[in-house]
Design a protein around this motif. Sequence first.
Motif: not given
Length: 983
Positions: A347-350, A352-357, A559-566
């Motif tokens: 899974s990944a959170l996409i 552009p809000d760095r504060l949310l990340a 390995p299963l969790i990521a936070i990405w920019g757009t």
Amino acid sequence: MSEDIASVYALPPGVDFPRVLVAGLRARFADQPPEALARVTLYLNSGRMRRRVREVFLENGALYLPRLLLVSDLGADPLAGLPLPVPPLRRKLELAQFVEQLTRAMPEFEAGASQFALAESLYSLLAEMQSEGVHIDDLDQLELTETHARHWQESLRFIRIIARYFDNDAELDRESRQRMVVEAVIERWRETPPADPVIVAGSTGSHGATSLFMQAVARLENGSIVLPGFDRDMTQAAWDSLYSGPFPLEDHPQFRYRSLLDKLGLSAEDVVDWDEISAPDPGRNRLLSLALRPAPVTDQWRREGAGLGPLVPACQGLSLIEARDPRHEALSIALALRDAVERGVSSALITPDRLLARRVSAALDRWGIVPDDSAGQPLQQTAPGRFLRQIAAMRARPVGIADLIALLKHPLTATGEEERGPHLRNTRELELRLRRYGPAFPDRESLTKWAEKDPDSRESWAQWLCDILEDFAAPPAAALTDHVEQHFRLAERVAAGPSAATETSELWREAAGREARRLMEDLRSQSGFGGLLGALDYADLVNRHLQSGLVRQTLAAHPLIAIWGTLEARAQGAELVICGGLNEGSWPEAPAPDPWFSRQMRLESGLLLPERQVGLSAHDFQQAVAGPQVILSRCARDAEAQTIPSRWLNRLLNLVDGLPDQGGTEALAEMRGRGKRWLDLADALETPRITLEPAKRPSPRPPVDVRPRELPVTAIETLIRDPYDIYAKRILKLRALDPLRPEPDALLRGQVLHQIVETFVKTYDETATIEAAQARLMEIAEEVMLREIPWPSAQRIWLARVRGIAETFCRAEAERRAQGAPMVVEKKGSVSLQNPIFTLTAKPDRIDILEDGRAWIYDYKTGTPPSEREVMAFNKQMLLEAAMVGRGAFEAIGPREVAGMSYVRLGGDGATTQIKGKSGDRSETPEESWEKFRKLIARYFEPSQGFTARRAPQKARARTDYDQVSRFGEWDVTDEVEGEDVS
């Protein structure tokens, strides 16, 4: 090269682009020798895409790989005749000097913006001109009439000068060299086309040089480009609508492709599928395509909406989280990610809000989950980044208590040779001293006096601190080289501590320290191009320069969790995608205002419109939402106000809800229902497991023998209105900690004005004229304020107020002197009671003895004097002082009859107000007040009498120092009092 052949391939939104790209390459070279793949040159759009492509290749075992290059690295090719590009920082420093001259000549030009912010925007404009191939001659063709704002006329004139100056410069910028290399490569290919395949994949051609290169590759006989997220569901009418108005609709997700295809002479039908793989959910892609149609042609929804078919299946993989606030949203997302971990789903959170990340990362930390955050941590938020910014900012202003203590408590301060323990102890003791006794701006004299009380442990440390404070002093203007060198010395000296062992400090260690040193060394190497700067401008420069640094995650990520920019989302594939922060202004971000070119000027000169970034963000959104399982998330309000849903989310929801005959209403309800599951879990997680009863309104009853036996007359009002204050301060001995950042408040103003008047009264010359008395008053005021007030602005303002009342005050003083003489000025007196045993003290501002022997009491007020009603109700100071005078409380005058009492206002109009002791039908003499006072004190020496919190506040919203102690807020003044015996 062939001008009439263009090989353009594409993949639909939602597919795992790197994986399908590799699969297509392997299929095309399946019947060729293994080394044939190695002769392929594959240009990719980002380093993350290149890493992912390499990983996918290696999943299939050992094999030859293509040459994996980046389109953005073309400008680094060592072509003959082209020097290396100028570092961007150097160019920005040079531009900043030109901008400074512009803003000096035109102060109204972008007033309030720093010269480095303007220099960065100017650098971006020039870089865009170079990338898009806009020459200075193109700007000369722009014609601005008198109807255009003067701002744009002056801006264009300035840009023409600057662009021509750098156009003739032999040193190339990175963007200009990139375009020149691309043009040289294209020219070389015209004569000698490459024999081996060349492929550009993953880029949308959003930059001019990149688009030019992609066009050249597409026209090669053995060249091709592969476009990500190409919308096959766009009708020809939809494609045509992108150029239907006066401005091209660059905010549409497919606009860059339309522009690229136009330059290649192709239409959407000429684009070939790279692979036969279909999107994860073709029905959802059709829905998204229609929802994201340009705003002017959304009437196509009614005409084409029926062709979407049932909407429940198309929305089956979508969930909608509509949280209350950012915290609620972050926790809901974190729960969804944790659930994915439990199920073994990538899974990944996409967003552009760095504060949310960062909020989501913090929420995941409660379960020990560290996500793989592609953006890392901004350097300026790390310990070294904050340390360097803090020191630069302190050089730009006088060092106050708050700044000093914040620096001394920084985790990087005094980290050399086991200095940290003694340093923190001294810091704590110094803080308590400074907060209570000052001065507001510590200096060598005050620190030396403090160190003398414990020289063994404080002397060397205080000496080190004094030397540092003196080094913080910066000249009005200095060369950037000098600023950088002093910044380096100061930072290393503060980090080392008194031992001065800079090599053992923690400043430049770990990943953040190394990145900080790299950027500061970069600034040092280019500082010769910065000219003269003030300390404030240098602090702004350092802050902006450090923003470019990123520190990658050093902990082992899950390995299963990521936070990405757009942008990173284009290079990855995940089974669950969460699109977070879907609010207008966040995704998409509002285009940055351009201080140099208007929208029309950009269009006419061939530059990109501000909507381009919105269009690129829309394309990223279209790809992300097309994944297998997607959660769309937003919050209804942020810290300031209600939020507006992202325009794309709004269109999607409106389209679905507007097709009830196709199950749109049901589909939307199910989307919200699936998202509500995470919101409910977040609420359950945040619900306390135990319930605490709110505190009752306190009225403590301490033993009689610990109750105060002495109070000043000024505390009697407090005893009447808020007895709990007396209990906390006089019995519990609690005192509010003085602020870290002292300010010239009302209390200080009153103290200073009383000093001025006291000195004036004691040295008054009765033979002086009114004018001479005024001059003497102002002379005293300047002396006292210079000594007692370290804030120049407050000095000027308060001196002006004294000057405003000087004549009135001096005339009134002459009249007072004609009637009597001051005998008590700021001298303490007291009167004792016998039953109960109690002492009342007072320190009147002034008591005059009149010619008939009677006394007149004066009280100086910096604010508005109390009204007669207030005097009758609770402000008993003057009445009680009068009663004390009658009882001989003041040795200098003995027992006296009081003729009257007056307030002298040291502000406003400087008027003198006599107290009559009468309000309406009520009147009260000093003796009556004394009798009430005696009964009041006797009452508080009864064991059953409690010290009630907020017994009779004058203002319900007023705050006291002891509201937290009394737990005010859990109760209010309408609650019943609950007495409690305390030991």
